[in-house]
Enzyme design. Structure first.
Site, PDB file in Angstrom:
ATOM      1  N   ALA A 107      12.495  45.428  18.508  1.00 66.28           N
ATOM      2  CA  ALA A 107      12.702  45.410  17.056  1.00 66.28           C
ATOM      3  C   ALA A 107      14.190  45.118  16.792  1.00 66.28           C
ATOM      4  O   ALA A 107      14.880  45.853  16.078  1.00 66.28           O
ATOM      5  CB  ALA A 107      12.258  46.711  16.400  1.00 66.28           C
ATOM      6  N   LEU A 108      14.653  44.048  17.414  1.00 67.40           N
ATOM      7  CA  LEU A 108      16.093  43.780  17.454  1.00 67.40           C
ATOM      8  C   LEU A 108      16.647  43.438  16.070  1.00 67.40           C
ATOM      9  O   LEU A 108      15.957  42.855  15.233  1.00 67.40           O
ATOM     10  CB  LEU A 108      16.372  42.622  18.419  1.00 67.40           C
ATOM     11  CG  LEU A 108      15.921  42.837  19.864  1.00 67.40           C
ATOM     12  CD1 LEU A 108      16.342  41.647  20.728  1.00 67.40           C
ATOM     13  CD2 LEU A 108      16.474  44.129  20.453  1.00 67.40           C
ATOM     14  N   GLY A 133      22.767  44.424  15.139  1.00 68.69           N
ATOM     15  CA  GLY A 133      23.500  45.400  15.960  1.00 68.69           C
ATOM     16  C   GLY A 133      23.228  45.146  17.440  1.00 68.69           C
ATOM     17  O   GLY A 133      24.164  45.084  18.258  1.00 68.69           O
ATOM     18  N   HIS A 134      21.944  44.967  17.789  1.00 66.18           N
ATOM     19  CA  HIS A 134      21.609  44.672  19.194  1.00 66.18           C
ATOM     20  C   HIS A 134      22.233  43.333  19.620  1.00 66.18           C
ATOM     21  O   HIS A 134      22.746  43.210  20.732  1.00 66.18           O
ATOM     22  CB  HIS A 134      20.093  44.543  19.369  1.00 66.18           C
ATOM     23  CG  HIS A 134      19.317  45.793  19.100  1.00 66.18           C
ATOM     24  ND1 HIS A 134      18.449  45.911  18.050  1.00 66.18           N
ATOM     25  CD2 HIS A 134      19.272  46.980  19.764  1.00 66.18           C
ATOM     26  CE1 HIS A 134      17.880  47.107  18.074  1.00 66.18           C
ATOM     27  NE2 HIS A 134      18.373  47.782  19.097  1.00 66.18           N
ATOM     28  N   GLY A 191      25.347  51.067  21.402  1.00 68.81           N
ATOM     29  CA  GLY A 191      25.964  51.119  20.078  1.00 68.81           C
ATOM     30  C   GLY A 191      26.446  52.529  19.753  1.00 68.81           C
ATOM     31  O   GLY A 191      25.811  53.522  20.122  1.00 68.81           O
ATOM     32  N   LYS A 203      26.274  53.731  16.928  1.00 69.07           N
ATOM     33  CA  LYS A 203      25.345  54.254  15.911  1.00 69.07           C
ATOM     34  C   LYS A 203      24.645  55.504  16.465  1.00 69.07           C
ATOM     35  O   LYS A 203      24.456  56.486  15.773  1.00 69.07           O
ATOM     36  CB  LYS A 203      24.346  53.145  15.560  1.00 69.07           C
ATOM     37  CG  LYS A 203      22.959  53.565  15.187  1.00 69.07           C
ATOM     38  CD  LYS A 203      22.856  53.866  13.733  1.00 69.07           C
ATOM     39  CE  LYS A 203      21.511  54.287  13.219  1.00 69.07           C
ATOM     40  NZ  LYS A 203      20.531  54.769  14.130  1.00 69.07           N
ATOM     41  N   SER A 217      19.513  49.675  11.952  1.00 64.78           N
ATOM     42  CA  SER A 217      18.613  50.438  12.818  1.00 64.78           C
ATOM     43  C   SER A 217      17.231  49.821  12.717  1.00 64.78           C
ATOM     44  O   SER A 217      16.836  49.335  11.643  1.00 64.78           O
ATOM     45  CB  SER A 217      18.561  51.898  12.335  1.00 64.78           C
ATOM     46  OG  SER A 217      17.414  52.540  12.849  1.00 64.78           O
ATOM     47  N   SER A 218      16.492  49.874  13.824  1.00 63.55           N
ATOM     48  CA  SER A 218      15.133  49.327  13.801  1.00 63.55           C
ATOM     49  C   SER A 218      14.268  50.104  12.814  1.00 63.55           C
ATOM     50  O   SER A 218      13.297  49.579  12.286  1.00 63.55           O
ATOM     51  CB  SER A 218      14.521  49.402  15.198  1.00 63.55           C
ATOM     52  OG  SER A 218      15.394  48.794  16.117  1.00 63.55           O
ATOM     53  N   ARG A 219      14.616  51.362  12.581  1.00 64.87           N
ATOM     54  CA  ARG A 219      13.813  52.196  11.666  1.00 64.87           C
ATOM     55  C   ARG A 219      13.982  51.785  10.206  1.00 64.87           C
ATOM     56  O   ARG A 219      13.142  52.124   9.370  1.00 64.87           O
ATOM     57  CB  ARG A 219      14.187  53.673  11.825  1.00 64.87           C
ATOM     58  CG  ARG A 219      13.669  54.269  13.109  1.00 64.87           C
ATOM     59  CD  ARG A 219      13.783  55.778  13.142  1.00 64.87           C
ATOM     60  NE  ARG A 219      13.044  56.311  14.270  1.00 64.87           N
ATOM     61  CZ  ARG A 219      13.485  56.358  15.508  1.00 64.87           C
ATOM     62  NH1 ARG A 219      14.685  55.891  15.791  1.00 64.87           N
ATOM     63  NH2 ARG A 219      12.733  56.845  16.484  1.00 64.87           N
TER      64      ARG A 219
END
Ligand code: PAF
Length: 281
Positions: free
Chosen positions: A34-35, A38-39, A149, A151, A187-189
């Site tokens: 779920a890039l 950030g990734h 990260g 994060k 974030s992926s969320r």
């Protein structure tokens, strides 16, 4: 060149061993897919350092203490591969759950100290799951450098401690959090937030920034943290699990600003749990 997609460990090992024989350095960027940007920025930083770069994508069941969260975690393999194509990484490694945790698997890595409070308190078992998979990914990829990260600041500390305590021959490199316009940490969320929640979500970062400014101006820490919690509730978050000032090096609780510090928070927005942190000063 498009990255090679590898699913089985023997193929990965063969490729990595060829790189090592040729004197290449190897970097790993562990992800659960779920890039987002950030990734990609971690992957770009890894590529710039001149290593062969492996991005791992594995939704690790052992680090989810909530089965609903695991079931709902976005799985977007094709989109992930398309996003990584222009970045210049060499391999996308996609192990299966059976390969990572074969029947009878019974080994856990538990990191002390830094893993116990904050996320460790609200997500029991989470950091055992993270440390175990990260140790496995380090061994599988034989990487010399690994990128994480900031994060997930506590996760970065846990991985660093594990690598140091176990003499793992790897440099764990922390990279700055990427934020959406408005300040929401990527974030992926975030994909699970409704439009209304998405508009509220930057309040988490704003509350941390306000708290940081107040602490730097000399306001008492405990009152400031209470104010930040109240600001989050007023914005529509709840429950607020923690807003804390911790030492940057060891995540020790701090009530006065007497060493480098970080503000860390976790709070629910609807059905989505968001975390964020910033350096103070
Ligand atoms: O940060 C994540 O995405 C995960 O916790 C990690 C480091 C890939 C381990 O599964």
């Amino acid at each position: 060149m498009k990255p090679k997609i590898i699913r089985g460990l023997p193929k990965l090992r063969k490729l990595v061993s060829g790189w090592k024989t040729a004197g290449e350095g190897v970097a790993v960027v562990p992800t659960m897919g779920a890039l987002h940007d950030g990734h990609l920025s971690l992957a770009r930083t890894a590529c710039k350092a001149g290593d062969k770069v492996v991005v791992t994508i594995f939704v690790n069941p052992k680090q989810f203490n909530n089965p609903e969260d695991l079931a709902k975690y976005p799985r977007t393999e094709e989109a992930d591969a398309a996003m990584l194509a222009p970045v210049g990484v060499d391999v996308i490694y996609l192990p299966s759950v059976d390969e990572v945790y074969p029947p009878g698997f019974s080994t856990n890595v538990t990191v002390g100290d830094v893993s116990k409070s904050l996320e460790g308190e609200f997500r029991p078992g989470h950091f055992d799951g993270v440390a175990t998979i990260v140790a496995k990914l380090f061994l599988m990829t034989q990487a010399d450098r690994a990128y994480f990260g900031e994060k997930d600041y506590q996760q970065l500390m846990v991985v660093r401690k594990m690598a140091r305590d176990l003499n793992m021959p790897i440099d764990v490199i922390g990279c700055p959090t990427l934020r959406e316009p408005g300040g929401l940490a990527m974030s992926s969320r975030n994909a699970r937030l409704s439009a209304e929640e998405r508009a509220t979500a930057p309040a988490l970062h704003i509350a941390l920034q306000n708290a940081s400014a107040a602490i730097l101006a000399g306001a008492p820490v405990s009152t400031t943290l209470d104010t930040a919690r109240q600001q989050l509730v007023a914005a529509g978050f709840g429950p607020v699990e923690y807003v804390e000032l911790r030492s940057s090096a060891a995540l020790e609780p701090m009530m006065v600003l007497d060493r480098p510090a970080r503000l860390l928070a976790a709070a629910w927005l609807g059905k989505v749990r968001l975390i964020d942190n910033i350096a103070v000063g």
